[in-house]
Design a protein around this motif. Structure first.
Motif, PDB file in Angstrom:
ATOM      1  N   SER A 153      54.093  10.829  56.836  1.00  0.00           N
ATOM      2  CA  SER A 153      54.778   9.973  55.865  1.00  0.00           C
ATOM      3  C   SER A 153      55.177  10.771  54.631  1.00  0.00           C
ATOM      4  CB  SER A 153      53.858   8.835  55.409  1.00  0.00           C
ATOM      5  OG  SER A 153      53.461   8.027  56.468  1.00  0.00           O
ATOM      6  N   PRO A 154      56.268  10.417  53.980  1.00  0.00           N
ATOM      7  CA  PRO A 154      56.572  11.039  52.692  1.00  0.00           C
ATOM      8  C   PRO A 154      55.407  10.832  51.730  1.00  0.00           C
ATOM      9  CG  PRO A 154      58.438   9.748  53.471  1.00  0.00           C
ATOM     10  CD  PRO A 154      57.290   9.430  54.381  1.00  0.00           C
ATOM     11  N   SER A 155      55.067  11.874  50.993  1.00  0.00           N
ATOM     12  CA  SER A 155      53.963  11.775  50.020  1.00  0.00           C
ATOM     13  C   SER A 155      54.551  11.361  48.680  1.00  0.00           C
ATOM     14  CB  SER A 155      53.244  13.119  49.902  1.00  0.00           C
ATOM     15  OG  SER A 155      52.180  13.038  48.980  1.00  0.00           O
ATOM     16  N   MET A 156      54.907  10.105  48.582  1.00  0.00           N
ATOM     17  CA  MET A 156      55.604   9.608  47.400  1.00  0.00           C
ATOM     18  C   MET A 156      54.787   8.546  46.693  1.00  0.00           C
ATOM     19  SD  MET A 156      59.557   9.445  48.739  1.00  0.00           S
ATOM     20  CE  MET A 156      60.270   9.991  47.186  1.00  0.00           C
ATOM     21  N   GLN A 157      54.982   8.467  45.376  1.00  0.00           N
ATOM     22  CA  GLN A 157      54.390   7.423  44.554  1.00  0.00           C
ATOM     23  C   GLN A 157      55.495   6.486  44.081  1.00  0.00           C
ATOM     24  OE1 GLN A 157      51.008   7.152  44.072  1.00  0.00           O
ATOM     25  NE2 GLN A 157      50.892   8.893  45.484  1.00  0.00           N
ATOM     26  N   ALA A 158      55.165   5.204  43.988  1.00  0.00           N
ATOM     27  CA  ALA A 158      56.148   4.210  43.565  1.00  0.00           C
ATOM     28  C   ALA A 158      55.708   3.544  42.266  1.00  0.00           C
ATOM     29  CB  ALA A 158      56.322   3.155  44.649  1.00  0.00           C
ATOM     30  N   THR A 159      56.650   3.412  41.338  1.00  0.00           N
ATOM     31  CA  THR A 159      56.411   2.714  40.080  1.00  0.00           C
ATOM     32  C   THR A 159      57.377   1.548  39.984  1.00  0.00           C
ATOM     33  OG1 THR A 159      55.743   4.787  39.009  1.00  0.00           O
ATOM     34  CG2 THR A 159      56.307   2.936  37.571  1.00  0.00           C
ATOM     35  N   PHE A 160      56.831   0.340  39.802  1.00  0.00           N
ATOM     36  CA  PHE A 160      57.652  -0.866  39.800  1.00  0.00           C
ATOM     37  C   PHE A 160      57.841  -1.406  38.379  1.00  0.00           C
ATOM     38  CE2 PHE A 160      57.691  -1.808  44.367  1.00  0.00           C
ATOM     39  CZ  PHE A 160      56.647  -1.020  44.815  1.00  0.00           C
ATOM     40  N   SER A 161      59.010  -1.970  38.118  1.00  0.00           N
ATOM     41  CA  SER A 161      59.286  -2.629  36.840  1.00  0.00           C
ATOM     42  C   SER A 161      60.382  -3.669  37.043  1.00  0.00           C
ATOM     43  CB  SER A 161      59.720  -1.615  35.777  1.00  0.00           C
ATOM     44  OG  SER A 161      60.928  -0.964  36.150  1.00  0.00           O
ATOM     45  N   LYS A 162      60.454  -4.609  36.103  1.00  0.00           N
ATOM     46  CA  LYS A 162      61.531  -5.601  36.119  1.00  0.00           C
ATOM     47  C   LYS A 162      62.274  -5.519  34.793  1.00  0.00           C
ATOM     48  CE  LYS A 162      61.315  -9.692  37.822  1.00  0.00           C
ATOM     49  NZ  LYS A 162      60.933 -11.098  38.074  1.00  0.00           N
ATOM     50  N   LEU A 172      60.644   6.342  42.480  1.00  0.00           N
ATOM     51  CA  LEU A 172      59.890   7.035  43.523  1.00  0.00           C
ATOM     52  C   LEU A 172      59.946   8.532  43.303  1.00  0.00           C
ATOM     53  CD1 LEU A 172      61.481   4.737  46.094  1.00  0.00           C
ATOM     54  CD2 LEU A 172      59.015   5.061  46.144  1.00  0.00           C
ATOM     55  N   ALA A 173      58.816   9.205  43.556  1.00  0.00           N
ATOM     56  CA  ALA A 173      58.772  10.655  43.412  1.00  0.00           C
ATOM     57  C   ALA A 173      57.697  11.217  44.321  1.00  0.00           C
ATOM     58  CB  ALA A 173      58.500  11.047  41.963  1.00  0.00           C
ATOM     59  N   GLY A 174      57.992  12.366  44.928  1.00  0.00           N
ATOM     60  CA  GLY A 174      57.046  13.035  45.802  1.00  0.00           C
ATOM     61  C   GLY A 174      57.756  13.906  46.804  1.00  0.00           C
ATOM     62  N   VAL A 254      59.718  -0.413  51.872  1.00  0.00           N
ATOM     63  CA  VAL A 254      59.526   0.674  52.827  1.00  0.00           C
ATOM     64  C   VAL A 254      60.482   1.790  52.459  1.00  0.00           C
ATOM     65  CG1 VAL A 254      59.717   1.411  55.228  1.00  0.00           C
ATOM     66  CG2 VAL A 254      58.786  -0.850  54.681  1.00  0.00           C
ATOM     67  N   VAL A 255      59.939   2.989  52.250  1.00  0.00           N
ATOM     68  CA  VAL A 255      60.746   4.182  52.040  1.00  0.00           C
ATOM     69  C   VAL A 255      60.815   4.917  53.372  1.00  0.00           C
ATOM     70  CG1 VAL A 255      61.022   6.324  50.740  1.00  0.00           C
ATOM     71  CG2 VAL A 255      59.906   4.344  49.676  1.00  0.00           C
ATOM     72  N   PHE A 256      62.006   5.184  53.857  1.00  0.00           N
ATOM     73  CA  PHE A 256      62.111   5.913  55.117  1.00  0.00           C
ATOM     74  C   PHE A 256      63.215   6.956  55.056  1.00  0.00           C
ATOM     75  CE2 PHE A 256      64.744   2.114  55.675  1.00  0.00           C
ATOM     76  CZ  PHE A 256      65.893   2.575  56.317  1.00  0.00           C
ATOM     77  N   VAL A 257      63.004   8.011  55.826  1.00  0.00           N
ATOM     78  CA  VAL A 257      63.939   9.135  55.880  1.00  0.00           C
ATOM     79  C   VAL A 257      64.698   9.060  57.194  1.00  0.00           C
ATOM     80  CG1 VAL A 257      64.160  11.645  55.789  1.00  0.00           C
ATOM     81  CG2 VAL A 257      62.319  10.509  54.519  1.00  0.00           C
ATOM     82  N   GLN A 258      66.018   9.123  57.129  1.00  0.00           N
ATOM     83  CA  GLN A 258      66.825   8.969  58.335  1.00  0.00           C
ATOM     84  C   GLN A 258      67.944  10.002  58.347  1.00  0.00           C
ATOM     85  OE1 GLN A 258      68.471   4.967  58.971  1.00  0.00           O
ATOM     86  NE2 GLN A 258      67.956   5.201  61.137  1.00  0.00           N
ATOM     87  N   GLN A 269      55.049   2.666  53.384  1.00  0.00           N
ATOM     88  CA  GLN A 269      55.152   1.267  52.974  1.00  0.00           C
ATOM     89  C   GLN A 269      54.351   1.016  51.694  1.00  0.00           C
ATOM     90  OE1 GLN A 269      53.853  -1.304  56.163  1.00  0.00           O
ATOM     91  NE2 GLN A 269      55.155  -2.965  55.455  1.00  0.00           N
ATOM     92  N   PHE A 270      54.889   0.202  50.788  1.00  0.00           N
ATOM     93  CA  PHE A 270      54.222  -0.162  49.542  1.00  0.00           C
ATOM     94  C   PHE A 270      54.267  -1.678  49.360  1.00  0.00           C
ATOM     95  CE2 PHE A 270      56.097   4.021  48.902  1.00  0.00           C
ATOM     96  CZ  PHE A 270      55.118   4.748  48.246  1.00  0.00           C
TER      97      PHE A 270
END
Length: 276
Positions: A153-162, A172-174, A254-258, A269-270
């Protein structure tokens, strides 16, 4: 039925020694899990193409729900990420799918071409962008998942805001943890919703109450990358327009690479924080 070419089949400043030991154990467990994923590979992405206007899709939706819960693939050692895309080409039969989108029809058409199929149909399952089968055939789906290639899986961190009541922003970063060649890949982010219940009063499923999970409501491209190592950091931000009744407790991303052959080369998945 086949219109045209369509078919529907803790407190305190300093931790105690016990807390330190617990934290150390958790850290070791995380490292062990990462090493195990590196060896075995990450989750398998299963896409369901479905419609509330297709008479056989509700059964496939139930299968997708069970698949996402880990009930279809025996052993539970292969994690699965489910994404349900509702197409719009059955709307003419009397029921307009409230989650249907022409964009998802276009996505399915791209798979029809890449997999060299003769026609669009629902319910259809696509596994890792490489194999497909009928969406209500549990044994075929389980076999496709077990035989699918797996990558970390991508080694990414997710930060959410509205930034506003109508928008959800995800930074997202990683690292992707997979080398990318000169052809390049797209890093995509899907926002899905579960726990949907619809009382259908027209069309093929008239009189039925249909439950839908993992329904993709939005899909955005985070970035396109080329010629990078598996350890190169990737970052970006996507903004999703929200819908009436948006409930973060029932949503995830879901972050996915295609790649350009539509093969999926990693996914993560987050959950969406419910305190947004």
């Amino acid at each position: 039925m086949a219109p045209r070419l369509f078919a529907c089949f803790g407190r305190g400043k300093y931790p105690s020694s016990a807390a330190s030991a617990s934290a150390s154990a958790e850290s070791n467990a995380t490292v062990d899990a990462a090493a195990e994923e590196q060896r075995r590979g990450g989750p398998v992405v299963v896409e369901l193409f479905s419609s509330q206007g297709c008479g056989t899709s509700p059964e496939a939706e139930a299968v997708a729900t069970r698949l996402g819960r880990g009930e279809i693939v025996s052993g539970g050692d292969i994690p699965v990420i489910v994404l349900a895309f509702h197409v719009d080409y059955w709307d003419y039969r009397g029921w307009k799918d409230p989650y249907g989108s022409s964009a998802w029809t276009v996505r399915q058409k791209a798979y029809v071409e890449s997999l060299r199929l003769d026609t669009l149909y629902t319910p259809q399952i696509v596994v890792q962008g490489r194999a497909q089968c009928l969406g209500n055939e549990e044994d075929a789906i389980a076999a496709a998942v077990r035989s699918a290639p797996r990558v970390p899986s991508p080694s990414m961190q997710a930060t959410f805001s509205k930034p506003s009541p109508e928008r959800l922003q995800v930074a997202l970063a990683g690292t992707l943890r997979s080398k990318v060649d000169s052809v390049g890949v797209n890093v995509m982010v899907a926002l899905y919703q579960s726990g949907l219940v619809t009382d259908i009063n027209k069309g093929e499923n008239k009189g039925r109450v249909v439950a839908n999970d993992y329904v993709v409501r939005r899909l955005e491209k985070l970035t396109t990358v080329k010629d990078i190592s598996a350890k190169k950091s990737v970052s970006g931000t996507v903004t999703f327009a929200l819908w009436d009744g948006f409930n973060p407790a029932k949503c995830g991303i879901v972050v996915f690479v295609q790649n350009h052959s539509l093969h999926i080369l990693g996914a993560r998945q987050f959950a969406v924080p419910d305190n947004l």
